[in-house]
Design an enzyme around this catalytic site. Structure first.
Site, short mmCIF file in Angstrom:
data_model
loop_
_atom_site.label_atom_id
_atom_site.label_comp_id
_atom_site.label_asym_id
_atom_site.label_seq_id
_atom_site.Cartn_x
_atom_site.Cartn_y
_atom_site.Cartn_z
N ARG A 265 73.84 -41.09 -2.33
CA ARG A 265 74.78 -41.99 -3.39
C ARG A 265 75.97 -42.10 -3.17
O ARG A 265 77.03 -42.50 -3.69
CB ARG A 265 74.01 -42.30 -4.19
CG ARG A 265 74.24 -41.25 -5.16
CD ARG A 265 73.46 -41.57 -6.51
NE ARG A 265 73.27 -40.22 -8.12
CZ ARG A 265 72.54 -40.06 -8.74
NH1 ARG A 265 71.91 -41.29 -9.48
NH2 ARG A 265 73.23 -39.65 -9.69
N LYS B 262 81.60 -37.38 -1.70
CA LYS B 262 80.92 -36.23 -0.99
C LYS B 262 81.08 -36.26 1.02
O LYS B 262 80.89 -35.47 1.45
CB LYS B 262 79.61 -35.38 -1.94
CG LYS B 262 79.90 -35.53 -2.82
CD LYS B 262 78.55 -35.03 -3.39
CE LYS B 262 79.46 -34.69 -5.57
NZ LYS B 262 78.02 -34.32 -6.21
N LYS C 169 60.23 -23.69 -11.15
CA LYS C 169 60.07 -25.48 -13.04
C LYS C 169 59.27 -26.37 -12.82
O LYS C 169 59.09 -26.98 -13.91
CB LYS C 169 61.49 -25.37 -13.49
CG LYS C 169 62.79 -24.31 -13.68
CD LYS C 169 64.31 -24.73 -13.76
CE LYS C 169 64.88 -23.98 -13.64
NZ LYS C 169 65.34 -22.89 -12.90
N GLU D 76 79.65 -41.71 -2.38
CA GLU D 76 80.82 -41.67 -1.02
C GLU D 76 81.80 -40.56 -0.58
O GLU D 76 82.34 -40.75 0.31
CB GLU D 76 81.71 -43.13 -0.79
CG GLU D 76 82.64 -43.38 -2.13
CD GLU D 76 83.02 -44.72 -1.90
OE1 GLU D 76 83.43 -45.27 -1.00
OE2 GLU D 76 83.29 -45.40 -3.40
#
Length: 335
Positions: free
Chosen positions: A38, A42, A127, A40
């Protein structure tokens, strides 16, 4: 295995996604590699480095089912790496974590079934084993969704499995880059939760190799867990910055002193192989699978009753020298 295939990676601009793409481009000739995320900026930055003709960049959120369905059209393999992963932030923003890590996981499953994807591996975390944090609880729910998805695939030839491992050395947002930035910014001491806290450690490349291997051995429904070393936080900090003092800050919200990857409560489902474990599904599938032998003809055997694979009692430990070598090799790979 991946020659001529169409591969989609959710959250593909993260540390794992970049290493996965780098490895695939070196070893295979895929038809398409689709980065679905999501952010842009990166994606733009990643496209400057990974601009091979097979690369595709899709802006989209895993919360958006219609967009996922479009992105998965014609896809054969999926690695689901997208998640909200910051433990304290998840504690303060629980519904956002649930929307992405649980609802988003179900969207990935639904889109994959509709598109007729062949194999999907979802990345999980230590985790998720006996979780006390919201992040861990959402990833446990995600693991359960991906395992159960094998029962709702109908007649489609599709397999869903999970890979669970510990902390990734030098990944974005992890403790080692954080410590290095503190020192470069002039800090004279390092914040340590507890010097006796233990964690499982794996390199990005080891994580990528484990996922690729499991694409070959998976039958659908397994939770794959590698045998990897532990290290205390005190030893880790001393190895990297031996002359820097420590400041004890205590556990953050949702943190454990020690992590587990195979909980005692799952010991009746756990199989031990040479260098990894498999947690079998707790539910019965409509199709019968013998998980003690996989498609690579590797054979596993049941662990002892009440077996617990945790970072404190681990039999494999990372020395300070080994840690520094792993950090050095990781940094060289990323240059």
């Amino acid at each position: 295995m991946l020659n001529g295939k169409n591969i989609l990676i959710t959250g593909g601009t993260g540390s794992f996604g970049k290493q996965f793409v780098r490895t695939i481009l070196k070893r295979y000739q895929p038809n398409k590699i689709i980065i679905y995320s999501r952010d842009e900026l990166k994606q733009y930055e990643m496209a400057q480095v990974y601009n091979d003709s097979c690369m595709r960049y899709f802006i989209g959120d895993i919360r958006d089912l219609p967009r996922l369905e479009k992105a998965m059209n014609g896809v054969t393999h999926v690695v689901h790496a997208a998640a909200l992963k910051h433990v304290p932030i998840a504690e303060y923003n629980p519904m956002e974590c649930i929307k992405t890590n649980i609802n988003g996981a179900q969207n990935v499953i639904d889109a994959a079934i509709k598109a007729g994807v062949n194999k999907i591996i979802a990345l999980s975390t230590d985790k998720a084993s006996s979780p006390i944090s919201l992040y861990g609880a959402t990833k446990l729910a995600s693991d359960k969704l991906f395992v159960a998805a094998n029962n709702i695939r109908g007649e489609k030839d599709i397999q869903f499995s999970v890979v669970r491992y510990g902390n990734v050395l030098c990944s974005r947002g992890s403790v080692i880059p954080y410590f290095k930035k503190l020192i470069s910014d002039g800090a004279t001491e390092l914040p340590i939760t507890d010097p006796n806290m233990t964690r499982f450690w794996i390199t990005l490349q080891e994580g990528v190799d484990f996922v690729l291997k499991n694409f070959k051995r998976m039958q659908g429904g397994e939770i794959f867990i590698p045998k990897i070393p532990s290290m205390t936080m005190g030893d880790m900090a001393e190895a990297i910055f031996p002359d820097v003092k420590h400041k004890l800050v205590g556990l953050r919200p949702g943190e454990k002193m020690h992590e587990a990857m195979c909980a005692e409560g799952d010991s009746h489902l756990t199989l031990e192989f040479n260098d990894y474990f498999v947690i079998q599904p707790s539910i019965s599938f409509t199709h019968k699978i013998d998980f003690s032998i996989n498609t690579l003809n590797e054979r596993g055997s049941p662990v002892e009753q009440n077996f617990d694979y945790n970072s404190r009692d681990n039999t494999i430990w990372l020395s300070k020298e080994e840690l520094l070598k792993k950090i050095e090799s990781t940094e060289l790979e990323n240059k």
